[in-house]
Design an enzyme around this catalytic site. Sequence first.
Site, mmCIF file in Angstrom:
data_model
loop_
_atom_site.group_PDB
_atom_site.id
_atom_site.type_symbol
_atom_site.label_atom_id
_atom_site.label_comp_id
_atom_site.label_asym_id
_atom_site.label_seq_id
_atom_site.Cartn_x
_atom_site.Cartn_y
_atom_site.Cartn_z
ATOM 1 N N ASP A 64 -3.450 -48.660 -26.001
ATOM 2 C CA ASP A 64 -4.300 -49.482 -26.747
ATOM 3 C C ASP A 64 -5.138 -49.093 -27.814
ATOM 4 O OD1 ASP A 64 -5.673 -47.648 -25.262
ATOM 5 O OD2 ASP A 64 -6.808 -49.072 -23.822
ATOM 6 N N HIS A 65 -4.985 -47.744 -28.044
ATOM 7 C CA HIS A 65 -5.840 -46.912 -28.980
ATOM 8 C C HIS A 65 -5.088 -46.980 -30.454
ATOM 9 C CE1 HIS A 65 -8.759 -46.064 -25.906
ATOM 10 N NE2 HIS A 65 -9.193 -45.292 -26.856
ATOM 11 N N ASP A 119 -10.455 -41.600 -20.133
ATOM 12 C CA ASP A 119 -11.310 -42.119 -21.256
ATOM 13 C C ASP A 119 -12.583 -42.504 -20.767
ATOM 14 O OD1 ASP A 119 -10.676 -44.182 -23.814
ATOM 15 O OD2 ASP A 119 -12.688 -44.811 -22.679
ATOM 16 N N ARG A 379 -20.307 -48.019 -29.450
ATOM 17 C CA ARG A 379 -20.820 -46.833 -30.244
ATOM 18 C C ARG A 379 -20.930 -47.043 -31.743
ATOM 19 N NH1 ARG A 379 -16.684 -42.762 -26.570
ATOM 20 N NH2 ARG A 379 -18.154 -42.636 -24.998
ATOM 21 N N SER A 533 -17.105 -39.388 -26.292
ATOM 22 C CA SER A 533 -15.739 -39.788 -25.725
ATOM 23 C C SER A 533 -15.167 -38.431 -24.644
ATOM 24 C CB SER A 533 -14.681 -39.787 -26.852
ATOM 25 O OG SER A 533 -13.715 -38.605 -27.066
ATOM 26 N N ARG A 535 -12.392 -37.254 -24.968
ATOM 27 C CA ARG A 535 -11.029 -36.528 -25.566
ATOM 28 C C ARG A 535 -11.262 -35.049 -25.409
ATOM 29 N NH1 ARG A 535 -13.253 -38.516 -31.456
ATOM 30 N NH2 ARG A 535 -13.105 -40.414 -30.018
HETATM 31 C C1 MIC Z 1 -13.643 -43.778 -27.747
HETATM 32 O O1 MIC Z 1 -14.255 -44.761 -27.363
HETATM 33 O O2 MIC Z 1 -14.235 -42.706 -28.189
HETATM 34 C C2 MIC Z 1 -12.254 -43.334 -26.968
HETATM 35 C C3 MIC Z 1 -11.441 -43.051 -28.237
HETATM 36 O O3 MIC Z 1 -11.770 -44.128 -26.225
HETATM 37 C C4 MIC Z 1 -12.129 -41.931 -26.274
HETATM 38 C C5 MIC Z 1 -11.224 -41.397 -25.959
HETATM 39 C C6 MIC Z 1 -10.225 -40.819 -26.999
HETATM 40 O O4 MIC Z 1 -10.938 -39.954 -27.685
HETATM 41 O O5 MIC Z 1 -9.127 -40.844 -26.778
HETATM 42 C C7 MIC Z 1 -13.316 -42.041 -25.177
HETATM 43 O O6 MIC Z 1 -14.325 -42.673 -25.059
HETATM 44 O O7 MIC Z 1 -13.039 -41.216 -24.120
HETATM 45 FE FE1 SF4 Z 2 -11.172 -48.395 -27.168
HETATM 46 FE FE2 SF4 Z 2 -12.960 -46.519 -26.573
HETATM 47 FE FE3 SF4 Z 2 -13.476 -48.606 -28.283
HETATM 48 FE FE4 SF4 Z 2 -13.346 -48.873 -25.638
HETATM 49 S S1 SF4 Z 2 -14.924 -47.591 -26.717
HETATM 50 S S2 SF4 Z 2 -12.649 -50.129 -27.093
HETATM 51 S S3 SF4 Z 2 -11.723 -47.533 -24.993
HETATM 52 S S4 SF4 Z 2 -12.171 -46.972 -28.320
#
Ligand code: MIC
Ligand code: SF4
Length: 640
Positions: A64-65, A119, A379, A533, A535
């Site tokens: 999905d990313h 995530d 965010r 996140s 990550r």
């Molecule tokens: C995000 O919203 O920052 C992400 C991308 O979903 C991350 C995960 C990632 O960095 O792959 C998260 O929230 O954990």
């Molecule tokens: Fe995707 Fe993270 Fe954004 Fe949710 S917050 S839509 S999981 S990138």
Amino acid sequence: MSDNLTYKILKDHLADGKLEKGSEIGLRIDQTLTQDATGTMAYLQLEALGIDRVKTDLSVSYVDHNTLQTGFENADDHRYLQSVSAKYGVWFSRPGNGICHQVHLERFGKPGKTLLGADSHTPTAGGLGMLGIGAGGLDVAVAMAGSSFYLTAPEVLKINLTGQLSPWVGAKDIILEVLRRLSVKGGVGKIIEYGGPGVKSLTVPERATITNMGAELGATSSLFPSDEITKSFLEAQKRKDAWKPLEADPGAEYDHEITIELSELEPLVAVPHSPDAVKPIREVGDVPVDQVAVGSCTNGSYRDLKVVAEILKNKTTHPRVSLVVAPGSRQTSIALARESVLETLLASGARLLEAACGPCIGMGQAPPSEGVSVRTFNRNFAGRSGTADAGVYLTGPAAAAAAALKGALVDPRELGDYPDLPELTTPAVDDGMLIEPPADGSQVEIIRGPNIKPLSLNEPLPQTITAGILIVVEDNITTDHILPGGSKVLPLRSNVEALSEYVFSALDPDFTDRARQYGSGLIVGGENYGQGSSREHAALVPMFLGVKAVLARSFARIHRANLVNFGILPLVFRDSGDYKKLSVGDELVIENAPGQLDNEVIYLERKADGAKIAARHHLTPRQVEIIKAGGLLNHAGKML
Ligand code: MIC
Ligand code: SF4
């Protein structure tokens, strides 16, 4: 004894330790989820753990990313994920099927069960009464291999919802109000439980908007009870067997309690650049708006997009605004098409995207220079949108639609009567894009593209650590600062060496060169270091660059756990004034590092003048062993 909902679920899943607030416990994990940006690394780690098949009740791998395929890398990773999922017994949600959290809520989540996800927004499942926790990919890999997940037994904060929301005020305004009151670190060490009569007025997707954004509070998880509303949601999803009622015992105790009277709320917005910079919209407007983005795991439900369509019906978006809409799941896209909502959206000028994260993680649709983007996301960290000087405002879908119409941030109540929104009673349930793993995966061949590099491992903790300070950063540094997302960097998630060029790139373009030059480094941080996140790359890549320790005023939960997992010492200043005494280039020495970990306080000495800095490590005996081994993979390899 009367238990709150959190401790009921924790008790049910306790595998190790004593369920006492503040102590480390091991939890049995029923389900896991990964997504493609964290998943490639997580499955490489799973492979290294040497098991044949996952040991959970259910594990799902979502794509999905990284769905913008500007080169071969993402498509190769998708192919790797599909093959590795089949081999190890993991369900595969194909690209286009939707955002992991929304699809999981709709198709797999179960009240009372535990879900560990690679995530940070995994607590979205709390909208169903499921305990969802976000973690680094390695923790999820270890849980898939059948081990417990370790966390500190949390405090529980009850949020009492009373009264009813007024028209034009929605679930997003509830969680923005919580962020306004508690801040981005107000949830650290806590699980948030929602209760009170106001709960009954919220559908499951609305509850999920609230639990989703509990991640922005730093909370370990957020939970709603499972009730008749949960039951009808699961029935509509053709999963009535997944339902069971679940609520706190009468008279259950909480560590903290606050009340939100829903009728007192008004449309709110988080202004740049933090999700807790919350104000009433009427106090902020009229900010001219260049882009409006609707969707994400926070507000990607059918109802969220339907509100936008109703507001834009028979109208065209303002000439200065680019409106992008990304449904949260394919099921939602299909229902929008079936109910002609899509027609209304397209007729109004909306630019339709596939059901995926998209602009939320900077995968396309970056706003213009110094642009203003109003987003229904979770965010708004500086630069995350892909445009360094853009300002992102977070609102609910009604306010986003109002901005698209007016070309400015306006209080949506100015639009007059709130549209009538009948509930969607028959969602477009369709599992055609979910691939069930074969019963026997042993013959499946794993397909690896050239961008997938072997794992990097750390060395065991040395006797003496000598490290130069590479950077000194302020409070609330996010993992987006440490290792950015976006369409250029995200495709490198399975290539640590290539990623290492981008560490702290927006804050200090010389960071990587300096780290290479020093060989052994240390990061100095403020409060809530590593928020955002999950990550693990924000720990793994610094580890690859020789970072040995992070010395901060305090840490965000998931990032701190990731540091431990990669053998980086997370140290907290004993005397927070010492933060000011340190500068880039100072060389610090930790003598007898393994031995010092037996004490609560350890000492670092500055080489130049012999000044001593005292720090606490707050590591449990289990974590000390992990640090000594040079990380969880080295340690777990031994244990399994
Ligand atoms: C995000 O919203 O920052 C992400 C991308 O979903 C991350 C995960 C990632 O960095 O792959 C998260 O929230 O954990
Ligand atoms: Fe995707 Fe993270 Fe954004 Fe949710 S917050 S839509 S999981 S990138």
